[in-house]
Design an enzyme around this catalytic site. Structure first.
Site, PDB file in Angstrom:
ATOM      1  N   TYR A  41      -2.391  -0.113   9.991  1.00  0.00           N
ATOM      2  CA  TYR A  41      -2.585  -0.714   8.668  1.00  0.00           C
ATOM      3  C   TYR A  41      -1.300  -0.614   7.853  1.00  0.00           C
ATOM      4  O   TYR A  41      -0.827  -1.596   7.283  1.00  0.00           O
ATOM      5  CB  TYR A  41      -3.727  -0.002   7.939  1.00  0.00           C
ATOM      6  CG  TYR A  41      -3.836  -0.374   6.477  1.00  0.00           C
ATOM      7  CD1 TYR A  41      -4.214  -1.655   6.100  1.00  0.00           C
ATOM      8  CD2 TYR A  41      -3.567   0.556   5.476  1.00  0.00           C
ATOM      9  CE1 TYR A  41      -4.313  -2.015   4.760  1.00  0.00           C
ATOM     10  CE2 TYR A  41      -3.658   0.213   4.135  1.00  0.00           C
ATOM     11  CZ  TYR A  41      -4.026  -1.063   3.786  1.00  0.00           C
ATOM     12  OH  TYR A  41      -4.110  -1.406   2.458  1.00  0.00           O
ATOM     13  N   SER A  97       0.829  -1.203   0.000  1.00  0.00           N
ATOM     14  CA  SER A  97       0.000   0.000   0.000  1.00  0.00           C
ATOM     15  C   SER A  97       0.862   1.251   0.000  1.00  0.00           C
ATOM     16  O   SER A  97       1.963   1.260   0.578  1.00  0.00           O
ATOM     17  CB  SER A  97      -0.899   0.012   1.249  1.00  0.00           C
ATOM     18  OG  SER A  97      -1.511   1.277   1.428  1.00  0.00           O
TER      19      SER A  97
END
Length: 350
Positions: free
Chosen positions: A167, A142
């Protein structure tokens, strides 16, 4: 090839599986179908690929009614024994891990879900590859791993040692774990750092979907950091093209890599990191205007301070992807949002 694609009830996984099937590959899809967001959307994606909601049962491999070479299983990646059994039975040629507990803001509320799915789950994938002779592994990272880095555009050769959400930390941990298995066991591990993916069938927790829904429902959207945000919005077809090229062209060791001047994006092991983004960062307010233009409606806005865990801007340097894969994402947001709004109208009947 026979390819395991995880996360196929999810946004990117759904499209990736379909693309591979249309190219003639055999695909086994896997997803936990958790309730992080509306499961009706997840079952809608599955239905599009020929998997009926009524037939889904945990651990049962289902045959698609639409694609002869597609089967699907509901399974959690953290379910170690089930994952090992699936690998042992199916003998995959390649694995593409797109399943994850997603979302920056939700990681503030439910951190353990991220460790379970993204760390324990990814370890199970790596171990299953190791013990079942799978040497071609690609996986989703990501853009959030760039964290406090302010050097634009973001390059995969930059340090990513300062994440600002759990995350992001779990995604960086995936990259580190992948490198370890590439080094120890020769598994060809390629990570893709996605930049704000959007399009038809998109995730309802992300801004493009939230803005589109607000345009038709008359809702008020929260515009964080008072609109002073920039994002490298990347259309789903561009993402999937990159994912598929990586699956079909697994990475190799970098013969020029040196531990004296280590390049974080490659290694003396078969390990590679790519950015995949539109490489054309868009101001948040300009993106909202693109949504309004596509929907033909103005959106009500409430301007808010920045949220914990958010970054002000993302902007991808995709030159490595262009060199390595001969590919560069290119869909402009005006065209991407036109397609997304058309899908939204049809799916929700508005």
């Amino acid at each position: 090839m026979k390819i395991l694609v995880t996360g196929t009830a999810g946004f990117v996984g759904f499209y990736t599986a379909v693309k591979l099937l249309e190219m003639g590959h055999e695909v086994v899809g896997l997803d936990s179908i958790n309730d992080y967001y509306d499961v009706n959307l997840k079952f809608g994606r599955l239905a599009e690929s020929g998997i009926a909601r009524a037939d889904v049962a945990y651990g049962a491999l289902l045959q698609s009614s639409k694609y002869a070479s597609y089967r699907f299983v509901q399974m959690k990646l953290e379910d170690t024994e089930q994952v090992q059994a699936l690998f042992a039975a199916e003998k995959f040629d390649a694995v593409c891990n797109l399943a994850a507990q997603a979302g920056v803001r939700y990681s503030l509320e439910n951190p353990r879900a991220y460790v379970d799915a993204n760390v324990v789950g990814f370890l199970n994938i790596l171990e299953a590859c190791r013990h079942n002779g799978v040497t071609n592994l690609s996986y989703a990272s990501s853009s959030s791993v760039y964290g406090l880095n302010e050097t634009m555009p973001f390059s995969a050769e930059h340090s990513v040692n300062h994440p600002v959400s759990l995350y992001a930390a779990t995604k960086k941990s995936n990259e580190l774990m992948a490198h370890t298995y590439a080094h120890l066991y020769g598994i060809q591990c390629t990570g893709l750092r996605f930049f704000t993916v959007y399009g038809p069938w998109g995730r309802p927790d992300m801004a493009p979907f939230i803005f589109t829904k607000a345009a038709f429902n008359g809702d008020t959207i929260k515009v964080f950091n008072h609109g002073k945000m920039k994002r490298d919005f990347t259309y789903i077809d561009d993402i999937v093209e990159g994912v598929v090229r990586v699956i079909l062209q697994p990475c190799s060791a970098n013969a020029d890599w040196s531990g004296l001047e280590p390049d974080p994006s490659s290694s003396s092991a078969p390990y590679k990191i790519y950015n995949i983004g539109n490489s054309d960062t868009v101001a948040l307010m300009d993106f909202i205007q693109a949504v309004e233009a596509a929907a033909g409606r103005e959106i009500n806005k409430e301007f808010m301070p920045i949220q914990p865990g958010d970054v002000v801007a993302t902007f991808a340097d995709v030159s490595a992807l262009e060199r390595g894969m001969g590919y560069r994402p290119s869909t402009p947001v005006t065209e991407g949002m036109r397609r997304m709004v058309a899908w939204y109208r049809a799916f929700y009947g508005v």
